[in-house]
Design a protein around this motif. Sequence first.
Motif, PDB file in Angstrom:
ATOM      1  N   VAL A  81       0.311 -45.339   0.754  1.00 16.15           N
ATOM      2  CA  VAL A  81       0.090 -46.371   1.769  1.00 16.15           C
ATOM      3  C   VAL A  81       0.695 -45.936   3.104  1.00 16.15           C
ATOM      4  O   VAL A  81       0.095 -46.105   4.172  1.00 16.15           O
ATOM      5  CB  VAL A  81       0.681 -47.719   1.308  1.00 16.15           C
ATOM      6  N   VAL A  82       1.910 -45.381   3.049  1.00 19.14           N
ATOM      7  CA  VAL A  82       2.576 -44.930   4.273  1.00 19.14           C
ATOM      8  C   VAL A  82       1.756 -43.819   4.936  1.00 19.14           C
ATOM      9  O   VAL A  82       1.563 -43.824   6.158  1.00 19.14           O
ATOM     10  CB  VAL A  82       4.002 -44.442   3.961  1.00 19.14           C
ATOM     11  N   ALA A  83       1.255 -42.886   4.112  1.00 16.70           N
ATOM     12  CA  ALA A  83       0.420 -41.813   4.659  1.00 16.70           C
ATOM     13  C   ALA A  83      -0.870 -42.388   5.244  1.00 16.70           C
ATOM     14  O   ALA A  83      -1.359 -41.929   6.278  1.00 16.70           O
ATOM     15  CB  ALA A  83       0.095 -40.791   3.575  1.00 16.70           C
ATOM     16  N   GLY A  84      -1.417 -43.411   4.583  1.00 19.91           N
ATOM     17  CA  GLY A  84      -2.619 -44.062   5.103  1.00 19.91           C
ATOM     18  C   GLY A  84      -2.377 -44.686   6.463  1.00 19.91           C
ATOM     19  O   GLY A  84      -3.251 -44.649   7.340  1.00 19.91           O
ATOM     20  N   LEU A  85      -1.184 -45.276   6.661  1.00 20.48           N
ATOM     21  CA  LEU A  85      -0.844 -45.831   7.966  1.00 20.48           C
ATOM     22  C   LEU A  85      -0.784 -44.730   9.019  1.00 20.48           C
ATOM     23  O   LEU A  85      -1.206 -44.917  10.164  1.00 20.48           O
ATOM     24  CB  LEU A  85       0.496 -46.566   7.892  1.00 20.48           C
ATOM     25  N   GLY A  86      -0.249 -43.579   8.610  1.00 19.57           N
ATOM     26  CA  GLY A  86      -0.205 -42.451   9.540  1.00 19.57           C
ATOM     27  C   GLY A  86      -1.599 -42.004   9.953  1.00 19.57           C
ATOM     28  O   GLY A  86      -1.862 -41.745  11.134  1.00 19.57           O
ATOM     29  N   VAL A  87      -2.504 -41.917   8.975  1.00 16.45           N
ATOM     30  CA  VAL A  87      -3.890 -41.535   9.271  1.00 16.45           C
ATOM     31  C   VAL A  87      -4.553 -42.581  10.161  1.00 16.45           C
ATOM     32  O   VAL A  87      -5.290 -42.251  11.100  1.00 16.45           O
ATOM     33  CB  VAL A  87      -4.685 -41.354   7.961  1.00 16.45           C
ATOM     34  N   LEU A  88      -4.279 -43.856   9.875  1.00 16.66           N
ATOM     35  CA  LEU A  88      -4.836 -44.932  10.694  1.00 16.66           C
ATOM     36  C   LEU A  88      -4.353 -44.823  12.136  1.00 16.66           C
ATOM     37  O   LEU A  88      -5.139 -45.000  13.090  1.00 16.66           O
ATOM     38  CB  LEU A  88      -4.444 -46.287  10.106  1.00 16.66           C
ATOM     39  N   ALA A  89      -3.057 -44.525  12.312  1.00 16.91           N
ATOM     40  CA  ALA A  89      -2.501 -44.386  13.661  1.00 16.91           C
ATOM     41  C   ALA A  89      -3.183 -43.252  14.420  1.00 16.91           C
ATOM     42  O   ALA A  89      -3.556 -43.398  15.592  1.00 16.91           O
ATOM     43  CB  ALA A  89      -0.993 -44.146  13.583  1.00 16.91           C
ATOM     44  N   ILE A  90      -3.371 -42.118  13.752  1.00 17.18           N
ATOM     45  CA  ILE A  90      -4.017 -40.970  14.395  1.00 17.18           C
ATOM     46  C   ILE A  90      -5.467 -41.292  14.736  1.00 17.18           C
ATOM     47  O   ILE A  90      -5.960 -40.941  15.817  1.00 17.18           O
ATOM     48  CB  ILE A  90      -3.940 -39.736  13.479  1.00 17.18           C
ATOM     49  N   THR A  91      -6.159 -41.989  13.824  1.00 12.41           N
ATOM     50  CA  THR A  91      -7.564 -42.342  14.056  1.00 12.41           C
ATOM     51  C   THR A  91      -7.711 -43.274  15.248  1.00 12.41           C
ATOM     52  O   THR A  91      -8.592 -43.076  16.104  1.00 12.41           O
ATOM     53  CB  THR A  91      -8.150 -43.005  12.798  1.00 12.41           C
ATOM     54  N   ILE A  92      -6.848 -44.299  15.317  1.00 19.70           N
ATOM     55  CA  ILE A  92      -6.907 -45.234  16.449  1.00 19.70           C
ATOM     56  C   ILE A  92      -6.574 -44.511  17.749  1.00 19.70           C
ATOM     57  O   ILE A  92      -7.221 -44.723  18.782  1.00 19.70           O
ATOM     58  CB  ILE A  92      -5.957 -46.416  16.217  1.00 19.70           C
ATOM     59  N   TYR A  93      -5.567 -43.632  17.700  1.00 21.74           N
ATOM     60  CA  TYR A  93      -5.185 -42.881  18.896  1.00 21.74           C
ATOM     61  C   TYR A  93      -6.361 -42.043  19.404  1.00 21.74           C
ATOM     62  O   TYR A  93      -6.578 -41.926  20.613  1.00 21.74           O
ATOM     63  CB  TYR A  93      -3.992 -41.978  18.580  1.00 21.74           C
ATOM     64  N   ARG A  94      -7.116 -41.496  18.452  1.00 15.78           N
ATOM     65  CA  ARG A  94      -8.222 -40.601  18.834  1.00 15.78           C
ATOM     66  C   ARG A  94      -9.469 -41.358  19.261  1.00 15.78           C
ATOM     67  O   ARG A  94     -10.167 -40.943  20.202  1.00 15.78           O
ATOM     68  CB  ARG A  94      -8.539 -39.682  17.633  1.00 15.78           C
ATOM     69  N   TYR A  95      -9.781 -42.489  18.604  1.00 14.13           N
ATOM     70  CA  TYR A  95     -11.093 -43.100  18.800  1.00 14.13           C
ATOM     71  C   TYR A  95     -11.061 -44.477  19.458  1.00 14.13           C
ATOM     72  O   TYR A  95     -12.117 -45.095  19.613  1.00 14.13           O
ATOM     73  CB  TYR A  95     -11.818 -43.202  17.455  1.00 14.13           C
ATOM     74  N   PHE A  96      -9.902 -44.968  19.858  1.00 12.79           N
ATOM     75  CA  PHE A  96      -9.831 -46.267  20.531  1.00 12.79           C
ATOM     76  C   PHE A  96     -10.692 -46.220  21.802  1.00 12.79           C
ATOM     77  O   PHE A  96     -10.630 -45.250  22.558  1.00 12.79           O
ATOM     78  CB  PHE A  96      -8.377 -46.583  20.895  1.00 12.79           C
ATOM     79  N   PRO A  97     -11.515 -47.247  22.059  1.00 15.51           N
ATOM     80  CA  PRO A  97     -12.408 -47.213  23.234  1.00 15.51           C
ATOM     81  C   PRO A  97     -11.638 -47.041  24.544  1.00 15.51           C
ATOM     82  O   PRO A  97     -10.642 -47.730  24.785  1.00 15.51           O
ATOM     83  CB  PRO A  97     -13.098 -48.581  23.191  1.00 15.51           C
ATOM     84  N   ARG A  98     -12.113 -46.126  25.350  1.00 10.20           N
ATOM     85  CA  ARG A  98     -11.497 -45.871  26.656  1.00 10.20           C
ATOM     86  C   ARG A  98     -12.581 -45.716  27.710  1.00 10.20           C
ATOM     87  O   ARG A  98     -13.711 -45.381  27.393  1.00 10.20           O
ATOM     88  CB  ARG A  98     -10.635 -44.601  26.597  1.00 10.20           C
ATOM     89  N   GLU A  99     -12.191 -45.924  28.953  1.00  5.50           N
ATOM     90  CA  GLU A  99     -13.141 -45.749  30.046  1.00  5.50           C
ATOM     91  C   GLU A  99     -13.382 -44.263  30.311  1.00  5.50           C
ATOM     92  O   GLU A  99     -12.466 -43.445  30.189  1.00  5.50           O
ATOM     93  CB  GLU A  99     -12.618 -46.427  31.311  1.00  5.50           C
ATOM     94  N   THR A 100     -14.618 -43.948  30.667  1.00  6.84           N
ATOM     95  CA  THR A 100     -14.987 -42.564  30.951  1.00  6.84           C
ATOM     96  C   THR A 100     -14.921 -42.308  32.451  1.00  6.84           C
ATOM     97  O   THR A 100     -15.565 -43.026  33.226  1.00  6.84           O
ATOM     98  CB  THR A 100     -16.406 -42.269  30.438  1.00  6.84           C
ATOM     99  N   PRO A 101     -14.157 -41.298  32.889  1.00 11.49           N
ATOM    100  CA  PRO A 101     -14.074 -41.010  34.325  1.00 11.49           C
ATOM    101  C   PRO A 101     -15.342 -40.329  34.818  1.00 11.49           C
ATOM    102  O   PRO A 101     -16.155 -39.858  34.014  1.00 11.49           O
ATOM    103  CB  PRO A 101     -12.869 -40.050  34.409  1.00 11.49           C
ATOM    104  N   PRO A 102     -15.543 -40.268  36.123  1.00  9.07           N
ATOM    105  CA  PRO A 102     -16.703 -39.563  36.671  1.00  9.07           C
ATOM    106  C   PRO A 102     -16.703 -38.103  36.236  1.00  9.07           C
ATOM    107  O   PRO A 102     -15.629 -37.512  35.996  1.00  9.07           O
ATOM    108  CB  PRO A 102     -16.510 -39.683  38.187  1.00  9.07           C
ATOM    109  N   PRO A 103     -17.872 -37.481  36.108  1.00  8.90           N
ATOM    110  CA  PRO A 103     -17.937 -36.093  35.620  1.00  8.90           C
ATOM    111  C   PRO A 103     -17.217 -35.085  36.512  1.00  8.90           C
ATOM    112  O   PRO A 103     -16.794 -34.034  36.039  1.00  8.90           O
ATOM    113  CB  PRO A 103     -19.449 -35.804  35.570  1.00  8.90           C
TER     114      PRO A 103
END
Length: 234
Positions: A34-56
Amino acid sequence: MRSWPGMSEFLRRLVVAMIVGLAFAMAGAWSWAVVAGLGVLAITIYRYFPRETPPPNALRYDAGPSQTGPDWLGFVLSGLFFAIPIWAARAEPAFGAIHPAALLTWPLALLSVAFWMIGAVYAPYWIVIERDGLRVRSAFTERVVPFADVLRVYPYRRAIPRWLTALAPMLAGSGNFGTAGALMLARPRKGIVIEHRGGQHIAIASDSFEKPMEQIMAALKANGLSVDPPRKGA
């Protein structure tokens, strides 16, 4: 335009910090899966949380040293300092759910939040060089700086806060020698300040921004603007 453009970056880090803190606190009480799952969840949210895209064509800070490094250093330190009193209370049930050590470690957990706050400030920051000026987007606002309105450009140099350096002996004493050494060897921040009409000042740090800074300096020079020489002792 929202009044706080970097809100999603702060929220992303806040959610990750809470999950990491929970994982540290429940280590030994919940199963390691479970603790490892929380770690994976944290990394996943950090990587894929919606963010604004800057100009190219936006100039941005290098994400590694300006964001990812400070972010995870802050997550780990704040989570660790938060969990220590809970671990101690679990080892000594007479103290209840929280050990009095919280009086010492929880302020350190709060101070450690400053590391991922640094990443939250740098992440939404970008600069676009336009024909007549610079468009500067920070975590809190977006401004257009016409070259014609720039009064002067001068260098700056700022050391890291003393309270961060003061954490080094505590980190070394707890076995975090690498983190303690990094704080002791941290270099002062350098960059330029653009002063323009209306009394506003825009500071642009050069660390992790070397190539974009060269483009900005070239644009300033092309518009007849030069950087004042540094003052003695700076």
